[in-house]
Design an enzyme around this catalytic site. Structure first.
Site, PDB file in Angstrom:
ATOM      1  N   THR A  16     -33.375   0.684   7.675  1.00  0.00           N
ATOM      2  CA  THR A  16     -34.672   1.052   8.263  1.00  0.00           C
ATOM      3  C   THR A  16     -35.811   0.975   7.260  1.00  0.00           C
ATOM      4  O   THR A  16     -36.929   0.582   7.612  1.00  0.00           O
ATOM      5  CB  THR A  16     -34.591   2.503   8.820  1.00  0.00           C
ATOM      6  N   SER A  61     -27.302  -1.593   8.411  1.00  0.00           N
ATOM      7  CA  SER A  61     -26.056  -1.199   7.738  1.00  0.00           C
ATOM      8  C   SER A  61     -24.880  -1.051   8.698  1.00  0.00           C
ATOM      9  O   SER A  61     -23.742  -0.882   8.260  1.00  0.00           O
ATOM     10  CB  SER A  61     -26.250   0.068   6.906  1.00  0.00           C
ATOM     11  N   SER A  62     -25.108  -1.132  10.008  1.00  0.00           N
ATOM     12  CA  SER A  62     -23.966  -1.165  10.933  1.00  0.00           C
ATOM     13  C   SER A  62     -23.149  -2.442  10.733  1.00  0.00           C
ATOM     14  O   SER A  62     -22.006  -2.515  11.190  1.00  0.00           O
ATOM     15  CB  SER A  62     -24.424  -1.119  12.388  1.00  0.00           C
ATOM     16  N   ASP A  93     -26.901   4.457   8.291  1.00  0.00           N
ATOM     17  CA  ASP A  93     -25.734   4.586   9.173  1.00  0.00           C
ATOM     18  C   ASP A  93     -24.395   4.532   8.430  1.00  0.00           C
ATOM     19  O   ASP A  93     -23.489   5.295   8.735  1.00  0.00           O
ATOM     20  CB  ASP A  93     -25.772   3.499  10.259  1.00  0.00           C
ATOM     21  N   THR A 169     -22.023  12.781   3.705  1.00  0.00           N
ATOM     22  CA  THR A 169     -21.874  12.422   5.114  1.00  0.00           C
ATOM     23  C   THR A 169     -23.262  12.367   5.738  1.00  0.00           C
ATOM     24  O   THR A 169     -24.116  13.195   5.404  1.00  0.00           O
ATOM     25  CB  THR A 169     -21.024  13.507   5.830  1.00  0.00           C
ATOM     26  N   THR A 280      -9.695  16.852   7.794  1.00  0.00           N
ATOM     27  CA  THR A 280     -10.146  17.673   8.909  1.00  0.00           C
ATOM     28  C   THR A 280     -11.353  17.068   9.626  1.00  0.00           C
ATOM     29  O   THR A 280     -12.181  16.392   9.016  1.00  0.00           O
ATOM     30  CB  THR A 280     -10.492  19.105   8.451  1.00  0.00           C
ATOM     31  N   CYS A 282     -13.540  19.039  10.781  1.00  0.00           N
ATOM     32  CA  CYS A 282     -14.637  19.959  10.467  1.00  0.00           C
ATOM     33  C   CYS A 282     -15.530  19.358   9.386  1.00  0.00           C
ATOM     34  O   CYS A 282     -15.034  18.692   8.478  1.00  0.00           O
ATOM     35  CB  CYS A 282     -14.095  21.288   9.940  1.00  0.00           C
TER      36      CYS A 282
HETATM   37  N1  ASP Z   1     -29.501   1.300  11.712  1.00  0.00           N
HETATM   38  C1  ASP Z   1     -30.148   1.572  10.450  1.00  0.00           C
HETATM   39  C2  ASP Z   1     -29.215   1.112   9.350  1.00  0.00           C
HETATM   40  O1  ASP Z   1     -28.273   1.784   9.062  1.00  0.00           O
HETATM   41  C3  ASP Z   1     -30.449   3.028  10.343  1.00  0.00           C
HETATM   42  C4  ASP Z   1     -31.132   3.455   9.049  1.00  0.00           C
HETATM   43  O2  ASP Z   1     -31.323   2.727   8.111  1.00  0.00           O
HETATM   44  O3  ASP Z   1     -31.521   4.630   8.983  1.00  0.00           O
HETATM   45  O4  ASP Z   1     -29.424   0.074   8.780  1.00  0.00           O
END
Ligand code: ASP
Length: 345
Positions: A16, A61-62, A93, A169, A280, A282
């Site tokens: 982003t 990054s997906s 992500d 995380t 976990t 959690c």
């Molecule tokens: N979809 C974006 C990515 O991971 C989200 C971000 O950068 O916050 O590239």
């Protein structure tokens, strides 16, 4: 000869922070580094020598996968002696996965690798990207009183905190403080200044040269338990073709159904040589697999405790250990030990 100014290399992978809105679809897509840097004129006020390299093309990054981690690791290795620190611009992500993977791949790292990004694109008025980038550069340049790098590990800088990469995380899709390390203190707090928590910073026990391990074995998966998981589905997941390792995300302190079919299916997979690691679901705390009968049954079936590891660290650590060509017994032995601060021992 290198000047006394800090030398920092920015590796722009996408995310982003550097995105712009597509005129046709109105959705955000990655854009080039020049656009990004033009939006941070203040960067010139830092008296640093800053160079950059960028993914071609930059990605959301997906789309990250181990080949991208290799590309980043190769870039760090190639430039290791020429720079004091590295800043990786990355989408949020999968940032915690990349941070975890790099922490294992960059063995004996003794320079800062600071990963950051933003929730709002750098071109937006209220962007968090400008501040994150500038703070990440300052952290990458920070030194101790003796002139050693302050941070000697892979870390995530986001808004008010610096976190250990393999403990982090993504906690929020909306908040500027998007990351947290739920089982380890922050490495620094960012307020008017950058306040390092020096006791929490990683220091390698042995001073050895950087040794990059590139091979990540993808024959691993994650099984997330839920009430109602059926024998048919569980057995199908446990016997995926070529599977070598499974991160089993269990309830609470490492608990799972006590039904005989469940334990049998798990034990049979372990007997086939599949390494199963218990972490976990959690967000806070870890596996204490002897606390309850249900967790103990898993331990007796040969499931290894992942203690307080994040699932991001667990899956990338499995890829890493199998990538070293370790036989399953060796992976079982090493996976529960801390390689670079990813687990509390
Ligand atoms: N979809 C974006 C990515 O991971 C989200 C971000 O950068 O916050 O590239």
């Amino acid at each position: 000869m290198k000047s006394a100014k800090p030398h920092i290399l920015i590796i722009y992978t996408g995310g982003t922070i550097g995105m712009i809105e597509d005129a046709a679809t109105h959705s955000l897509r990655p854009f080039d580094f020049n656009h990004l840097i033009d939006n941070v004129p203040k960067i010139k006020m830092l008296d640093y020598c800053i160079d950059h390299v960028q993914f071609d093309p930059p990605i959301d990054s997906s789309d990250m996968n181990p080949s991208h981690w290799q590309e980043i690791a190769r870039c760090v290795e190639k430039n290791y002696s020429s720079y004091d620190g590295f800043v990786i611009l990355h989408g949020t992500d999968t940032m915690a996965y990349t941070a975890s993977a790099l922490s294992f791949m960059l063995e004996n790292l003794s320079k800062p690798v600071i990963i950051t990004g933003s929730q709002l694109p750098i071109g937006e008025v209220r962007t968090d990207g400008e501040e994150n980038l500038i703070t990440a550069l300052q952290i990458a340049a920070a030194t101790t009183r003796t002139g050693a790098p302050m941070v000697q590990e892979v870390a995530i800088l986001f808004e008010n905190y610096l976190w250990r990469g393999n403990r982090s995380t993504k906690m929020s899709a909306d908040n500027f403080n998007a990351f947290k390390s739920n089982n380890y203190p922050s490495l620094a707090k960012i307020g008017l200044g950058v306040h390092f928590n020096t006791d929490a910073l990683w220091r390698s026990p042995a001073r050895r040269p950087l040794s990059v391990k590139y091979n990540m074995d993808e024959s691993v998966t994650v099984i997330d338990l839920y009430p109602g998981i059926s024998e048919k589905i569980l057995r199908y997941q446990l016997s995926a073709p070529g599977i070598k390792g499974i991160v089993l995300k269990t309830y609470g302190a490492g608990n799972a159904p006590t039904a005989q079919w469940f334990t049998d299916a798990i034990r049979e997979a372990v007997d086939r040589g599949v390494v199963i690691l218990n972490v976990t679901q959690c967000v806070n705390g870890g596996v204490h697999d002897k606390r309850y009968y249900s967790g103990n049954r898993l331990a007796e079936a040969g499931v290894v405790s992942g203690h307080d590891m994040t699932s991001e660290a667990a899956i990338t650590k499995m890829m890493f250990l199998f990538g070293l060509d370790m036989p399953p017994e060796e992976v079982r032995k090493h996976i529960g030990y801390s390689l670079c601060g990813e687990i509390t021992v």
